[in-house]
Design a protein around this motif. Structure first.
Motif, PDB file in Angstrom:
ATOM      1  N   HIS A  21      -4.641  -2.126  -0.758  1.00  0.00           N
ATOM      2  CA  HIS A  21      -3.495  -3.041  -0.843  1.00  0.00           C
ATOM      3  C   HIS A  21      -3.903  -4.443  -0.401  1.00  0.00           C
ATOM      4  O   HIS A  21      -3.588  -5.447  -1.049  1.00  0.00           O
ATOM      5  N   SER A  24      -5.856  -6.271  -2.933  1.00  0.00           N
ATOM      6  CA  SER A  24      -5.198  -6.441  -4.229  1.00  0.00           C
ATOM      7  C   SER A  24      -4.074  -7.471  -4.219  1.00  0.00           C
ATOM      8  O   SER A  24      -3.697  -7.976  -5.269  1.00  0.00           O
ATOM      9  N   PHE A  25      -3.498  -7.734  -3.044  1.00  0.00           N
ATOM     10  CA  PHE A  25      -2.339  -8.623  -2.972  1.00  0.00           C
ATOM     11  C   PHE A  25      -2.655  -9.877  -2.150  1.00  0.00           C
ATOM     12  O   PHE A  25      -3.530  -9.868  -1.291  1.00  0.00           O
ATOM     13  N   ARG A  30       0.882  -8.413   1.616  1.00  0.00           N
ATOM     14  CA  ARG A  30       0.117  -7.228   2.034  1.00  0.00           C
ATOM     15  C   ARG A  30       0.911  -6.336   2.966  1.00  0.00           C
ATOM     16  O   ARG A  30       1.626  -6.826   3.827  1.00  0.00           O
ATOM     17  N   GLY A  58      -7.554   2.320  -6.689  1.00  0.00           N
ATOM     18  CA  GLY A  58      -6.145   1.913  -6.793  1.00  0.00           C
ATOM     19  C   GLY A  58      -5.222   3.018  -6.368  1.00  0.00           C
ATOM     20  O   GLY A  58      -5.639   4.167  -6.172  1.00  0.00           O
ATOM     21  N   THR A  73       5.077   0.475  -4.756  1.00  0.00           N
ATOM     22  CA  THR A  73       3.938  -0.431  -4.894  1.00  0.00           C
ATOM     23  C   THR A  73       2.906   0.171  -5.844  1.00  0.00           C
ATOM     24  O   THR A  73       2.869   1.392  -6.037  1.00  0.00           O
ATOM     25  N   ALA A  75      -1.284  -0.901  -6.978  1.00  0.00           N
ATOM     26  CA  ALA A  75      -2.387  -1.845  -6.783  1.00  0.00           C
ATOM     27  C   ALA A  75      -3.685  -1.271  -7.310  1.00  0.00           C
ATOM     28  O   ALA A  75      -3.978  -0.088  -7.117  1.00  0.00           O
ATOM     29  N   ARG A  81     -10.071  -3.790 -12.466  1.00  0.00           N
ATOM     30  CA  ARG A  81      -8.914  -3.934 -13.366  1.00  0.00           C
ATOM     31  C   ARG A  81      -9.330  -3.926 -14.839  1.00  0.00           C
ATOM     32  O   ARG A  81     -10.477  -4.116 -15.181  1.00  0.00           O
TER      33      ARG A  81
END
Ligand SMILES: CC(C)(COP(=O)(O)OP(=O)(O)OC[C@H]1O[C@@H](n2cnc3c(N)ncnc32)[C@H](O)[C@@H]1OP(=O)(O)O)[C@@H](O)C(=O)NCCC(=O)NCCS
Length: 157
Positions: A21, A24-25, A30, A58, A73, A75, A81
């Motif tokens: 997380h 990814s954010f 977060r 992920g 959520t 992620a 990706r």
């Protein structure tokens, strides 16, 4: 390309999910290990983890109550990706929600989040509402609804 595998994740995976997380954010979005551990310990909450080979890349957390489910959520690590993990996680989360007898899954997504919006649209999610100035940066959130196939339904059923 390395195959993506999906498995269920529980409270014991909280630090791994928090690390994903965090990567990814953006900092303001977060969640820490405590928040994730708390969520995974609550009734009706469930998580799925994606790995490419041995590498966790992920995860997604959902909640299902009565006939409705929600994505809390989702992620995927930036360098993993566009390889299908996000879609695979959403399909696994949908399947888990349908097993819990949910008929639809709801999601909130920033209007500016083109990647997530394209992913959700590709799965058949439809926009049903908008929360104005929902995010700290003043951006709107779109509320989406993804119909779920009844668990055990055959193709076309
Ligand atoms: C959104 C997110 C989970 C997508 O994960 P992903 O593993 O890259 O997604 P997939 O590879 O399964 O992509 C599936 C489809 O979504 C769409 N998509 C994904 N990323 C996209 C992008 N950057 N631009 C446009 N479309 C995109 C495409 O239609 C894609 O299919 P294609 O690759 O065959 O064209 C990932 O970008 C992410 O973690 N973003 C940051 C966190 C986030 O925004 N989470 C969602 C909050 S609501």
């Amino acid at each position: 390309m390395t195959a993506t595998t999906i498995s269920p994740a529980g409270v014991e995976a909280a630090s791994l999910l928090a690390a994903i997380h965090e990567t990814s954010f953006a900092p303001a979005d977060r969640w820490g290990v405590q928040a994730i551990g708390l969520l995974l310990g609550l009734p009706a909450h469930f998580a799925v983890l994606a790995a490419m080979g041995d590498r966790p890349v992920g995860f997604a957390i959902g909640r299902a109550v009565a006939d409705e489910a929600e994505v809390l959520t989702l992620a995927v690590l930036p360098d993993a990706r566009r390889a299908g993990a996000g879609r695979a996680l959403m399909l696994a989360l949908s399947d888990a929600a349908a097993r819990l007898r949910a008929e639809a899954m709801f999601l909130e997504v920033a209007e500016s989040n083109a990647a997530a919006r394209a992913l959700y649209a590709g799965l058949g999610a439809a926009e049903i509402g908008r929360r104005r100035a929902y995010y700290p940066d003043g951006g709107d959130a779109l509320v989406l609804r993804l119909p779920l196939k009844p668990h055990g339904a055959t193709a076309g059923g």
